[in-house]
Scaffold this motif. Structure first.
Motif, PDB file in Angstrom:
ATOM      1  N   GLN A 276      -3.048   2.718   0.022  1.00 27.79           N
ATOM      2  CA  GLN A 276      -2.241   1.846  -0.826  1.00 27.79           C
ATOM      3  C   GLN A 276      -2.970   1.535  -2.146  1.00 27.79           C
ATOM      4  O   GLN A 276      -2.346   1.428  -3.223  1.00 27.79           O
TER       5      GLN A 276
ATOM      6  N   ARG B 182       3.013   2.453   1.416  1.00 29.45           N
ATOM      7  CA  ARG B 182       2.581   2.021   2.768  1.00 29.45           C
ATOM      8  C   ARG B 182       1.479   2.961   3.246  1.00 29.45           C
ATOM      9  O   ARG B 182       1.245   4.002   2.682  1.00 29.45           O
TER      10      ARG B 182
ATOM     11  N   ASP C  75       8.265   3.907   0.767  1.00 29.87           N
ATOM     12  CA  ASP C  75       7.308   4.348   1.780  1.00 29.87           C
ATOM     13  C   ASP C  75       5.996   4.822   1.154  1.00 29.87           C
ATOM     14  O   ASP C  75       4.948   4.849   1.832  1.00 29.87           O
TER      15      ASP C  75
ATOM     16  N   HIS D 295       6.416  -2.352  -2.154  1.00 26.73           N
ATOM     17  CA  HIS D 295       5.863  -2.217  -0.808  1.00 26.73           C
ATOM     18  C   HIS D 295       6.933  -2.235   0.279  1.00 26.73           C
ATOM     19  O   HIS D 295       6.879  -1.463   1.245  1.00 26.73           O
TER      20      HIS D 295
END
Length: 549
Positions: A543, A537, A534, A530
């Protein structure tokens, strides 16, 4: 005893060699004297206890009882009889002969189950009682080791007691063959009393010398009105013994030997009897003459006359004879060369290397007592035998192994069948009785059953008895005939055999654990990626999709 004293009186003269006697008792006495006077003794006594080890000047000029009994034991073993009864005359000849037979039978895993001796002057009633006792024994193979007179009397009494019929086997030692060979005319009643009897005879090879001696003997017998007197095997051995001494004397004198004697101060008769021991003299060169005798090597009327290191004739052999009808029939031979029975003449076997394979044993067919060609079994169930008590568990469960049949009162089951089949293979009788152990309403405790065998309340026990370490310390067990080994018990289920069978191990719990592991692994990867990646995110929905992916 009178005969012994006559022999000793004869020894008062200066003797350089003695030929005879045949009687074992007298031979023992004369052997001591011959040993002290250093005079070679050429004896026909077959007693096995007479040997050159104890009596250096003793020379046996016929086969020893050791070989005769080996031949008898070979016959017993050939017909697969395991127990015999021995009847013998109770003197040195009889006792020592049966002792030699016992040793030979033991070496062949046979035995004398009952032996009985009788004195030479036994009454008819004593012999009848003896035969009645023998008839009550389990063995039907009877070895008769006696002299001619008592032996013929026993056979006549046995015939009167129906002991010469089916099932009986009579084997006489060489006394019977000698009697038949020496008498040209035997009464029909006597021959009838010995039908089917087997006997042995020292083997005398056929030769021109033997034929000439028999012809000369027959002429002399007729001349002196003894036409019924013929030569037995002993006669040939006596003839060759005389020639052995004559040849030894020739060699003795050629080698510088001389006849001289010296007195022995130890020989004194202090009792004032008729024996003059002081008149006996020691032969100075007796040892040299003895060596010449033992070096004898010639072919005589009895065959090859040659002695081994023990002073015994080499290659002793015996004819195995069956008495049938009015005559005798040779059914085979035994020789010490192979120690086997054969229908091949021993002198032919000597030309080949000894073949001691038991497969080579063979005898011609025999007509046994009772005029039957079928080999007797050799034993019966005795009327006075001790009954073996066999303990058998009276089970409540698994009755297929062993149980008491309440309807018939008999023990049945697999273990009982194995026991009875094993008994049927034994070559001798076993009298037994089953005794149930337990009430039949519950399985008995096997340790208690075994303890009853240890306490001699039972002679043996049969059943599905497990062999454990503690039990083997007090009892002997047979080889196990039931064995389960180590087993694993598992339930039996029907398995899926289609193409989706690989999913069968995946149960609901398995699927839940797999799903939970899936989410935990995804969460761990999200935590690690995380902050630096990227792709992990964005919105929570994005996610979550990344974690699942």
């Amino acid at each position: 005893m009178m005969v012994s004293s006559e022999w000793l009186k004869f020894m008062e003269t200066d003797a350089i060699a003695i030929i005879g006697p045949q009687c074992s008792t007298i031979a023992h006495i004369i052997s001591y004297v011959a040993n002290e006077l250093q005079v070679p003794l050429m004896s026909f006594a077959s007693d096995a206890t007479l040997s050159s080890i104890q009596f250096p000047f003793f020379v046996r000029t016929m086969p020893s009882d050791l070989y005769e009994m080996a031949a008898v034991a070979a016959v017993v073993d050939y017909y697969q009889w395991k127990i015999v009864t021995a009847i013998y005359i109770d003197d040195d000849y009889g006792r020592n002969g049966i002792a030699a037979l016992d040793d030979e039978l033991t070496a062949r895993r046979c035995k004398i189950s009952y032996k009985v001796g009788f004195p030479s002057n036994a009454k008819r009633s004593d012999l009848l009682n003896l035969l009645v006792t023998v008839s009550n024994m389990e063995s039907r193979v009877i070895i008769l080791h006696t002299g001619a007179e008592p032996g013929l009397k026993l056979l006549a009494l046995a015939n009167g007691l129906n002991m010469m019929g089916n099932g009986y086997v009579w084997i006489a030692t060489d006394w019977l063959s000698s009697y038949l060979d020496a008498n040209s005319s035997v009464r029909a009643e006597t021959i009838n009393d010995m039908q089917g009897v087997l006997t042995v005879r020292p083997h005398i090879p056929k030769s021109k010398m033997k034929s000439n001696l028999m012809s000369k003997w027959n002429s002399l017998s007729k001349k002196y009105n003894h036409s019924d007197l013929r030569l037995s095997a002993y006669g040939f051995y006596v003839y060759d013994s005389v020639w052995a001494v004559a040849r030894a004397l020739d060699s003795f004198f050629d080698d510088g030997g001389r006849i001289s004697f010296k007195n022995d101060s130890r020989l004194r008769d202090e009792t004032g009897g008729s024996l003059h021991l002081e008149a006996m003299s020691v032969f100075d060169m007796g040892k040299k003459l003895l060596d010449k005798i033992r070096q004898a090597n010639f072919t005589g009327a009895s065959g090859q006359v040659q002695f081994n290191a023990q002073g015994e004739l080499i290659h002793p052999a015996y004819d195995i004879i069956s008495i049938i009808g009015n005559g005798v029939r040779t059914i085979g031979f035994w020789s010490n060369y192979t120690r086997l029975l054969s229908t091949v003449l021993p002198e032919d076997l000597y030309l080949k290397p000894p073949n001691t394979s038991l497969a080579n044993q063979h005898l011609y067919d025999v007509i046994w007592p009772g005029e039957t060609a079928q080999k007797p079994r050799g034993w019966v169930f005795p009327s006075n035998a001790k009954e073996l008590i066999i303990g058998v568990p009276n089970r409540f469960s698994f009755k297929e192994f062993v149980t008491l049949d309440n309807a018939t009162g008999k023990m049945t089951g697999y273990c009982i069948d194995v026991f009875t089949q094993a008994l049927s293979l034994l070559p001798y009788p076993v009298t037994y009785r089953f005794r149930a152990f337990g009430t039949g309403t519950a399985n008995p405790h096997y340790d208690q059953l075994i303890q009853k065998v240890v306490d001699n309340e039972f002679d043996a026990a049969i059943g599905d008895i497990a062999i454990t370490m503690n039990r083997t310390q007090t009892l002997d067990f047979t080889q196990p005939f039931i064995e389960s080994g180590l087993v694993i018990l598992a339930p039996v289920k029907k398995h899926i055999t289609n193409s989706w069978a690989f999913l069968q191990p995946f149960t609901l719990g398995m699927w839940c654990v797999t799903g939970l592991s899936f989410l935990v692994v995804g969460a761990v990867i999200w935590v690690l990626e995380h902050r630096i990646n990227d792709d992990f995110r964005g919105s929570p929905r994005q996610q979550l999709i990344t974690i699942v992916w």
